[in-house]
Write a protein that holds these residues in place. Structure first.
Motif: not given
Length: 273
Positions: A147-164
């Motif tokens: 699935f070449p269109m799939l993006r992978i997000l790496w997050s250290r914590s839920p608070h970092e996910t919020l920023k992303v």
């Protein structure tokens, strides 16, 4: 010179403009805040963190994705422990990736790490130069290759996910929650009807009796009903009318404790008062 997106007529007229006084600048800087969140995600910390961070959360029963950020962004969230389990049953994760890629321009797999643990998927000493069957990184490589269109997000914590999430939502329309709920419903109905090749219902499977597709569609829209518990309901009920007459206890046995209570309340709650 000119307005938004360039100009014409010798630079005297913009290609596009907002004729409502002062609204152009406001719209350009307005923060996008709406996120559709699958109700099963509320057992995790992220929805609470998003709410505390100023996001407007719309709880919904989503068939595709866990978090819908916009009309193009669909996110499937995995904690690292969930991700390892999903990789052991790779067909499930492939199915999720396939559905996201089918309906959304930017399908995203969010890998959320435990902030109290090392921010790495695999120990560096365990990495190899070739694809290995039991390697988690090798399995991830196979997934993104499929699935070449799939993006992978790496997050250290839920608070970092919020920023992303806030950054991803910039310059995109707010999520259409009703549309997000609708997406994938037809696929779920095809599965419930015993869809054949290509997801098409084969009337020969039930000796020409056919299936009441309108009733199945209605069932999937009832509070608490998902493509998973709908199977149990259809095995025990011949119609929506029979379902509506069931006791609270029976509904909970069929659909689960919370879903059964939602159904019981829905069928007996008056239109007004």
């Amino acid at each position: 010179h000119g307005g938004i997106g360039g100009s014409y007529a010798g630079g005297t007229l913009p290609l596009s403009m907002d004729t409502r006084t002062g609204r152009g600048k406001q719209n350009a800087t307005k923060e996008r805040r709406d996120i559709a969140v699958d109700v099963r995600e509320f057992r995790a910390k992220l929805p609470s963190v998003l709410h505390q961070g100023g996001m407007r959360i719309a709880p919904a029963t989503l068939i595709v994705g866990d978090y819908i950020l916009s009309d193009v962004h669909c996110v499937e969230r995995k904690s690292i422990s969930d991700f390892y389990q999903s990789m052991d049953n790779s067909s499930r994760l492939k199915e999720q990736a396939e559905k996201m890629a089918k309906y959304y321009k930017i399908p995203i797999l969010l890998l959320e790490f435990d902030p109290d643990k090392t921010f790495q998927l695999q120990n560096a000493n365990d990495l190899a130069g070739e694809i290995r069957k039991n390697s988690i990184t090798s399995k991830l490589c196979i997934l993104v290759t499929a699935f070449p269109m799939l993006r992978i997000l790496w997050s250290r914590s839920p608070h970092e996910t919020l920023k992303v999430f806030k950054k991803l939502k910039r310059n995109h329309q707010e999520v259409d929650v009703d549309k997000a709920i609708e997406i994938g419903t037809n696929d779920a109905m095809d599965e419930l009807l015993g869809g054949g090749p290509g997801g098409c219902y084969n009337e020969d499977d039930d000796e020409g009796d056919g299936a009441n597709e309108a009733a199945v569609q209605m069932l999937l829209r009832l509070p608490g009903v998902t493509s998973h518990n709908a199977r149990n309901i259809m095995k025990e009920c011949d119609s929506i009318a029979e379902l509506a007459e069931m006791s609270r206890e029976k509904l909970k046995l069929l659909a689960g404790q919370k879903a059964g209570q939602k159904l019981f309340t829905f069928f007996r709650q008056p239109f007004s008062g």
